[in-house]
Design a protein around this motif. Structure first.
Motif, short mmCIF file in Angstrom:
data_model
loop_
_atom_site.label_atom_id
_atom_site.label_comp_id
_atom_site.label_asym_id
_atom_site.label_seq_id
_atom_site.Cartn_x
_atom_site.Cartn_y
_atom_site.Cartn_z
N LEU A 171 14.15 -15.70 -32.15
CA LEU A 171 15.17 -16.73 -32.34
C LEU A 171 15.54 -17.38 -31.01
N SER A 172 15.60 -16.59 -29.96
CA SER A 172 15.96 -17.14 -28.64
C SER A 172 14.96 -18.20 -28.20
N VAL A 173 13.68 -18.01 -28.53
CA VAL A 173 12.64 -18.98 -28.15
C VAL A 173 12.66 -20.19 -29.08
N GLU A 174 13.06 -19.99 -30.33
CA GLU A 174 13.22 -21.13 -31.22
C GLU A 174 14.30 -22.08 -30.69
N ILE A 175 15.34 -21.49 -30.10
CA ILE A 175 16.44 -22.30 -29.54
C ILE A 175 16.03 -22.95 -28.22
N ASP A 176 15.33 -22.19 -27.39
CA ASP A 176 14.91 -22.68 -26.07
C ASP A 176 13.47 -22.25 -25.82
N LYS A 177 12.55 -23.16 -26.06
CA LYS A 177 11.11 -22.84 -25.94
C LYS A 177 10.71 -22.49 -24.52
N ASP A 178 11.50 -22.88 -23.55
CA ASP A 178 11.17 -22.60 -22.16
C ASP A 178 11.76 -21.27 -21.68
N LEU A 179 12.47 -20.59 -22.55
CA LEU A 179 13.14 -19.35 -22.14
C LEU A 179 12.20 -18.31 -21.54
N PRO A 180 11.00 -18.08 -22.10
CA PRO A 180 10.11 -17.07 -21.50
C PRO A 180 9.74 -17.35 -20.05
N ASN A 181 9.78 -18.63 -19.65
CA ASN A 181 9.48 -18.97 -18.27
C ASN A 181 10.69 -18.77 -17.36
N LYS A 182 11.88 -18.86 -17.95
CA LYS A 182 13.11 -18.69 -17.17
C LYS A 182 13.57 -17.24 -17.15
N GLU A 183 13.30 -16.53 -18.22
CA GLU A 183 13.75 -15.15 -18.38
C GLU A 183 12.55 -14.23 -18.16
N LYS A 184 12.44 -13.70 -16.96
CA LYS A 184 11.21 -13.00 -16.55
C LYS A 184 10.96 -11.70 -17.30
N GLU A 185 12.00 -11.08 -17.87
CA GLU A 185 11.80 -9.82 -18.59
C GLU A 185 11.41 -10.03 -20.05
N HIS B 10 8.74 -11.29 -21.66
CA HIS B 10 7.42 -10.84 -22.09
C HIS B 10 7.30 -9.32 -22.05
N TYR B 11 7.96 -8.70 -21.08
CA TYR B 11 7.90 -7.24 -20.97
C TYR B 11 8.58 -6.58 -22.17
N TYR B 12 9.75 -7.11 -22.54
CA TYR B 12 10.43 -6.55 -23.71
C TYR B 12 9.65 -6.84 -24.99
N MET B 13 9.07 -8.00 -25.09
CA MET B 13 8.25 -8.31 -26.27
C MET B 13 7.07 -7.35 -26.36
N LEU C 209 -0.68 -6.69 -26.24
CA LEU C 209 -1.57 -6.89 -25.09
C LEU C 209 -1.42 -8.31 -24.53
N GLU C 210 -1.28 -9.29 -25.40
CA GLU C 210 -1.06 -10.66 -24.94
C GLU C 210 0.23 -10.76 -24.13
N GLU C 211 1.27 -10.10 -24.63
CA GLU C 211 2.57 -10.16 -23.95
C GLU C 211 2.55 -9.42 -22.61
N ILE C 212 1.87 -8.29 -22.55
CA ILE C 212 1.85 -7.55 -21.29
C ILE C 212 1.02 -8.30 -20.25
N ASN C 213 0.01 -9.02 -20.68
CA ASN C 213 -0.76 -9.85 -19.74
C ASN C 213 0.10 -10.99 -19.19
N LYS D 88 2.02 -11.74 -14.89
CA LYS D 88 2.14 -12.95 -14.09
C LYS D 88 3.46 -12.96 -13.31
N PHE D 89 4.45 -12.18 -13.81
CA PHE D 89 5.75 -12.11 -13.16
C PHE D 89 5.93 -10.81 -12.38
N TYR D 90 5.46 -9.71 -12.98
CA TYR D 90 5.64 -8.38 -12.40
C TYR D 90 4.31 -7.66 -12.30
#
Length: 302
Positions: A97-111, A113-116, A130-134, A138-140
């Motif tokens: 839902l957070s990404v539906e509201i703000d599609k750019d959130l994964p680029n701003k919120e570095k954690e 992809h790790y939580y996903m 595996l896609e998410e950890i890859n 890119k961040f960590y």
């Protein structure tokens, strides 16, 4: 508000919480105050309280992506800690839902992809994990991230690649244990034994390291050594059902009557662990002789 943010940034969470409560007496319908309170609780590991505060923030302002995102993190942490899959599924919905509201959130919120990746791993959606950890890498580029990638690859049966990820930190006994277990799964018992021993040398108080070593020795045909090793695990955690079942598995190769006696007495006394034992009997990889013995006992108790 600036004073509260400064306290949070300095890690003075108790003081920040006190100021937040004071502010709430005047502004009970301010969603940002509830968000900040949830953030403080999250940072201090009080995930249930974080969920309560962030749920209130979301109810007051439904279209704020960061509220849903942090609520997702908190739901995951609480769900993981208490073993509640429903909370982990709710965490997934909040992050989506957070990404539906703000599609750019994964680029701003570095954690993000790790939580996903963690959430999808717990829900056994390993390809997407595996896609998410890859993306996370890119961040960590931390050993923690590589460990999770190794776990995901293991579940996908990409054992050699999993070992590569675990070997990014050979000073961590958990990584050494993961390498050992992967080699065991591959049937490479000499390598498995080597890494179990390395894990034990770093953390000699972890019973599962001895159990893994004992099971490896069993499959290598070193029964006496396997039995003495499983006893070390039981000295640390005598009532553990998984370790007790490994003891029985070893005993079944040495003295089947004694194995039957030990498991029967355990199941009679440890009623609360019967379900665990019964489920483990269904999935555990054992020799045919042991399988027959376990199934015969399970008919009585399962």
């Amino acid at each position: 508000m600036s004073e509260i943010l400064e306290l949070i940034n300095k890690g003075k969470f108790d003081e920040a919480l006190k100021r937040l409560k004071e502010e709430m007496e005047q502004k009970r319908d301010d969603p940002e105050l509830y968000y900040l309170m949830g953030f403080v609780y999250f940072k201090t590991g009080k995930y249930k309280r974080a969920i309560d505060s962030l749920s209130k923030a979301v109810s007051l302002k439904k279209n704020e992506a960061k509220y849903h995102c942090l609520l997702g993190y908190s739901l995951y942490e609480e769900g993981y800690n208490i073993g509640d899959e429903k909370l982990i599924r709710k965490a997934l919905k909040e992050l989506q839902l957070s990404v539906e509201i703000d599609k750019d959130l994964p680029n701003k919120e570095k954690e993000y992809h790790y939580y996903m990746a963690n959430i999808l791993y717990e829900l056994e959606d390993y390809e997407k994990a595996l896609e998410e950890i890859n993306e996370t890498l890119k961040f960590y580029n931390s050993s923690e991230v590589h460990k999770l990638k190794g776990d995901i690859l293991f579940q996908l049966k990409k054992y050699d690649k999993a070992i590569e990820e675990y070997k990014t930190n050979l000073n961590d006994d958990k990584n050494l244990y993961a390498i050992a277990y992967t080699y065991f799964t591959m049937g490479k018992y000499e390598q498995a034994l080597e890494y179990y021993e390395k894990a034990i040398s770093i953390n000699p108080e972890e019973p599962y390291y001895y159990e893994g070593k004992a099971e490896t020795l069993l499959f290598m045909g070193k029964l006496d050594e396997a039995y003495s090793t499983i006893k070390k695990a039981l000295d640390i955690d005598p009532d553990n059902p998984h370790i007790k079942l490994t003891e029985v598995e070893i005993l079944a190769e040495i003295n089947s009557k004694e194995a039957t006696k030990v498991l029967t007495e355990y199941l009679e006394e440890m009623y609360e662990f019967r379900e665990v034992i019964c489920e483990e009997i269904k999935v555990r990889k054992v020799k045919e002789k042991t399988r027959e013995l376990l199934e015969k006992i399970s008919l009585r108790f399962c």
